[in-house]
Design an enzyme around this catalytic site. Structure first.
Site, PDB file in Angstrom:
ATOM      1  N   CYS A  65       0.770  -1.335   0.026  1.00 20.55           N
ATOM      2  CA  CYS A  65      -0.166   0.108  -0.146  1.00 20.55           C
ATOM      3  C   CYS A  65       0.989   1.225  -0.048  1.00 20.55           C
ATOM      4  O   CYS A  65       2.148   1.148   0.111  1.00 20.55           O
ATOM      5  CB  CYS A  65      -0.976  -0.035   1.000  1.00 20.55           C
ATOM      6  SG  CYS A  65      -0.397   0.219   2.907  1.00 20.55           S
ATOM      7  N   HIS A  98      15.034 -13.594  11.759  1.00 15.34           N
ATOM      8  CA  HIS A  98      14.594 -13.209  13.343  1.00 15.34           C
ATOM      9  C   HIS A  98      12.943 -13.548  13.660  1.00 15.34           C
ATOM     10  O   HIS A  98      12.478 -14.116  14.773  1.00 15.34           O
ATOM     11  CB  HIS A  98      15.103 -11.998  14.006  1.00 15.34           C
ATOM     12  CG  HIS A  98      16.498 -11.809  13.852  1.00 15.34           C
ATOM     13  ND1 HIS A  98      17.345 -11.146  14.463  1.00 15.34           N
ATOM     14  CD2 HIS A  98      17.652 -12.968  13.440  1.00 15.34           C
ATOM     15  CE1 HIS A  98      18.490 -11.261  14.360  1.00 15.34           C
ATOM     16  NE2 HIS A  98      18.751 -12.355  13.717  1.00 15.34           N
TER      17      HIS A  98
END
Length: 143
Positions: A65, A98
């Site tokens: 977006c 991570h």
């Protein structure tokens, strides 16, 4: 691997370029829209992608977006989604390594296609490290 893609009107042109990139790399995708630059509400398309990930129909996605924020917020309402807003290559690699991010969110109004290509490539080429990160990921869902 098959990806889900979604965007609002601000992300449409970048999504079309990302589709070409995925095709060149041999990836399949499902395009949940929007399909033009006509004004559209990002939650309508984010929830389609989020539901597909929740139902384990697709393992990953790319959402776009204008700022990347709204579409990320909508996607992260889905229990199985870990959407990460990335505007640099290193952020995408860390989101995968991570955080085991399974949706890459891109801010179409703030990055070039060249930058987006690097970010997408980092997202696609980085694996989750597991280990100490697994316990943290397990604490994300509230219910």
């Amino acid at each position: 691997m098959k990806f889900g893609l979604c965007c609002d009107h601000a992300g449409y042109l970048l999504k079309e370029q990302v589709k070409k990139l995925l095709t060149e790399k041999g990836y399949e995708y499902v395009d949940f829209g929007t399909y033009s630059e006509e004004r559209a509400d990002y939650p309508d398309f984010a929830h389609l992608l989020g539901k597909a990930i929740d139902a384990q129909e697709l393992p990953m996605g790319i959402a776009i977006c204008g700022s990347g924020n709204g579409i990320s917020m909508a996607l992260n309402k889905h229990r199985g989604v870990r959407a990460a807003l990335c505007w640099q290559e290193e952020l995408a690699a860390l989101a995968r390594a991570h955080n085991d991010a399974n949706v890459l969110s891109l801010p179409a109004r703030f990055i070039s296609f060249e930058e987006a290509e690097k970010i997408v490539n980092a997202f696609l080429s980085t694996d989750f490290e597991g280990g100490r990160h697994e316990a943290r990921i397990a604490k994300i869902p509230l219910c």
